[in-house]
Enzyme design. Structure first.
Site, mmCIF file in Angstrom:
data_model
loop_
_atom_site.group_PDB
_atom_site.id
_atom_site.type_symbol
_atom_site.label_atom_id
_atom_site.label_comp_id
_atom_site.label_asym_id
_atom_site.label_seq_id
_atom_site.Cartn_x
_atom_site.Cartn_y
_atom_site.Cartn_z
ATOM 1 N N GLU A 43 61.642 95.354 67.463
ATOM 2 C CA GLU A 43 62.305 94.275 66.919
ATOM 3 C C GLU A 43 61.096 93.201 66.492
ATOM 4 O OE1 GLU A 43 65.757 91.095 68.304
ATOM 5 O OE2 GLU A 43 64.233 91.758 69.956
ATOM 6 N N LYS A 113 72.544 93.130 64.385
ATOM 7 C CA LYS A 113 72.336 92.778 65.527
ATOM 8 C C LYS A 113 73.764 91.981 65.943
ATOM 9 C CE LYS A 113 69.549 90.702 69.605
ATOM 10 N NZ LYS A 113 68.308 90.144 69.758
ATOM 11 N N CYS A 156 67.556 95.173 71.196
ATOM 12 C CA CYS A 156 67.188 94.463 72.172
ATOM 13 C C CYS A 156 68.367 93.898 73.018
ATOM 14 C CB CYS A 156 66.491 93.120 71.421
ATOM 15 S SG CYS A 156 65.510 92.189 72.829
#
Length: 270
Positions: A43, A113, A156
């Protein structure tokens, strides 16, 4: 699906696009020299450290990041994941976007995300990702490769939400990507155990590229890019230095674990 080597790249990205792309290129080349055919970048691989500068440069970062990923994949003839870079929205924010690219330089899968890191940590650090990032609205869908298996994307903070990975496992995912810039404070206690849990409960490999070290005067990442097998065994750990974690992805191991522990077949809820 064949047996192959995968690599989780570990970087220390800075608020400097040129520096970061040069670092990423060196580490991709290192992974390829060691035989990797599937490579993941963490990321924020292209830019990390100062949110105001990231937003100001977002359009240029997005364009150069996408071009970089396609060029590297084609040059090294690998399947390459860019684990998260900012793509501008219509409302002045960005999507934290993961992009999977083929050896021919074609986009295979894109994921924005959906879980944003809005957390005030006990060490005094404050992270309000939603101030600059818009949450994606679509769950990731596995990309099916005849050679590499079914590949699922996440980013993440998603790792704390097992329902996302269960949705991927329903589609028979074999390999789960979890590129991250996990904080040093939370990483020491949660990073490895969360990754092992996602691998075990979904009987899938985990490839977790990571950020490490200091990105500016305040932000520090945990490191420990990992590759985890479907039984939860740590196959490779990059430690805390820049580098790569490399390990084999074995279809026979997937089959063995799924026969020994057929929990996906025993689901009652969902």
């Amino acid at each position: 699906m064949k047996s192959y080597l995968a690599a989780a790249v570990q970087m220390t990205s800075l608020p400097d696009l040129d520096h970061n792309l040069a670092q990423a290129e060196d580490l991709i080349e290192l992974a390829v020299r060691r035989g990797a055919e599937l490579v993941g970048l963490p990321e924020n691989f292209a830019f990390l450290g100062d949110e105001d500068k990231k937003i100001a440069q977002a359009e240029g970062i997005a364009q150069r990041s996408e071009k970089f990923l396609k060029t590297m994949a084609q040059r090294f003839q690998i399947t390459l994941l860019g684990g998260g870079f900012p793509v501008p929205t219509e409302h002045g924010k960005v999507y934290n976007t993961a992009l999977l690219v083929s050896p021919s330089g074609q986009e295979l899968a894109r994921y924005q995300k959906i879980h944003l890191f809005d957390v005030d940590l006990p060490d005094g650090n404050v992270y309000h990702e939603s101030q600059t990032v818009s949450a994606g609205i679509q769950l990731p869908v596995p990309y099916h490769s005849d050679l590499l298996g079914k590949l699922g994307l996440s980013v993440c903070y998603d790792v704390r939400f097992p329902e996302l990975y269960r949705s991927l496992s329903k589609d028979g995912v074999d390999v789960l990507f979890v590129p991250a810039a996990f904080t040093a404070f939370t990483g020491k206690d949660h990073w490895q155990v969360l990754l092992q849990a996602r691998a075990i409960e979904n009987t899938a490999y985990i490839i977790a590229p990571a950020q490490t070290g200091y990105h500016n005067s305040r932000r520090q990442s945990h490191g420990h890019a990992l590759i985890v097998d479907p039984w939860g065994v740590i196959l490779a750990d990059a430690g805390t230095e820049k580098g790569v974690a490399i390990a084999p992805i074995e279809p026979s191991r997937l089959q063995q674990v799924r026969c020994q522990m057929p929990c996906l077949k025993h689901r009652v809820v969902g």
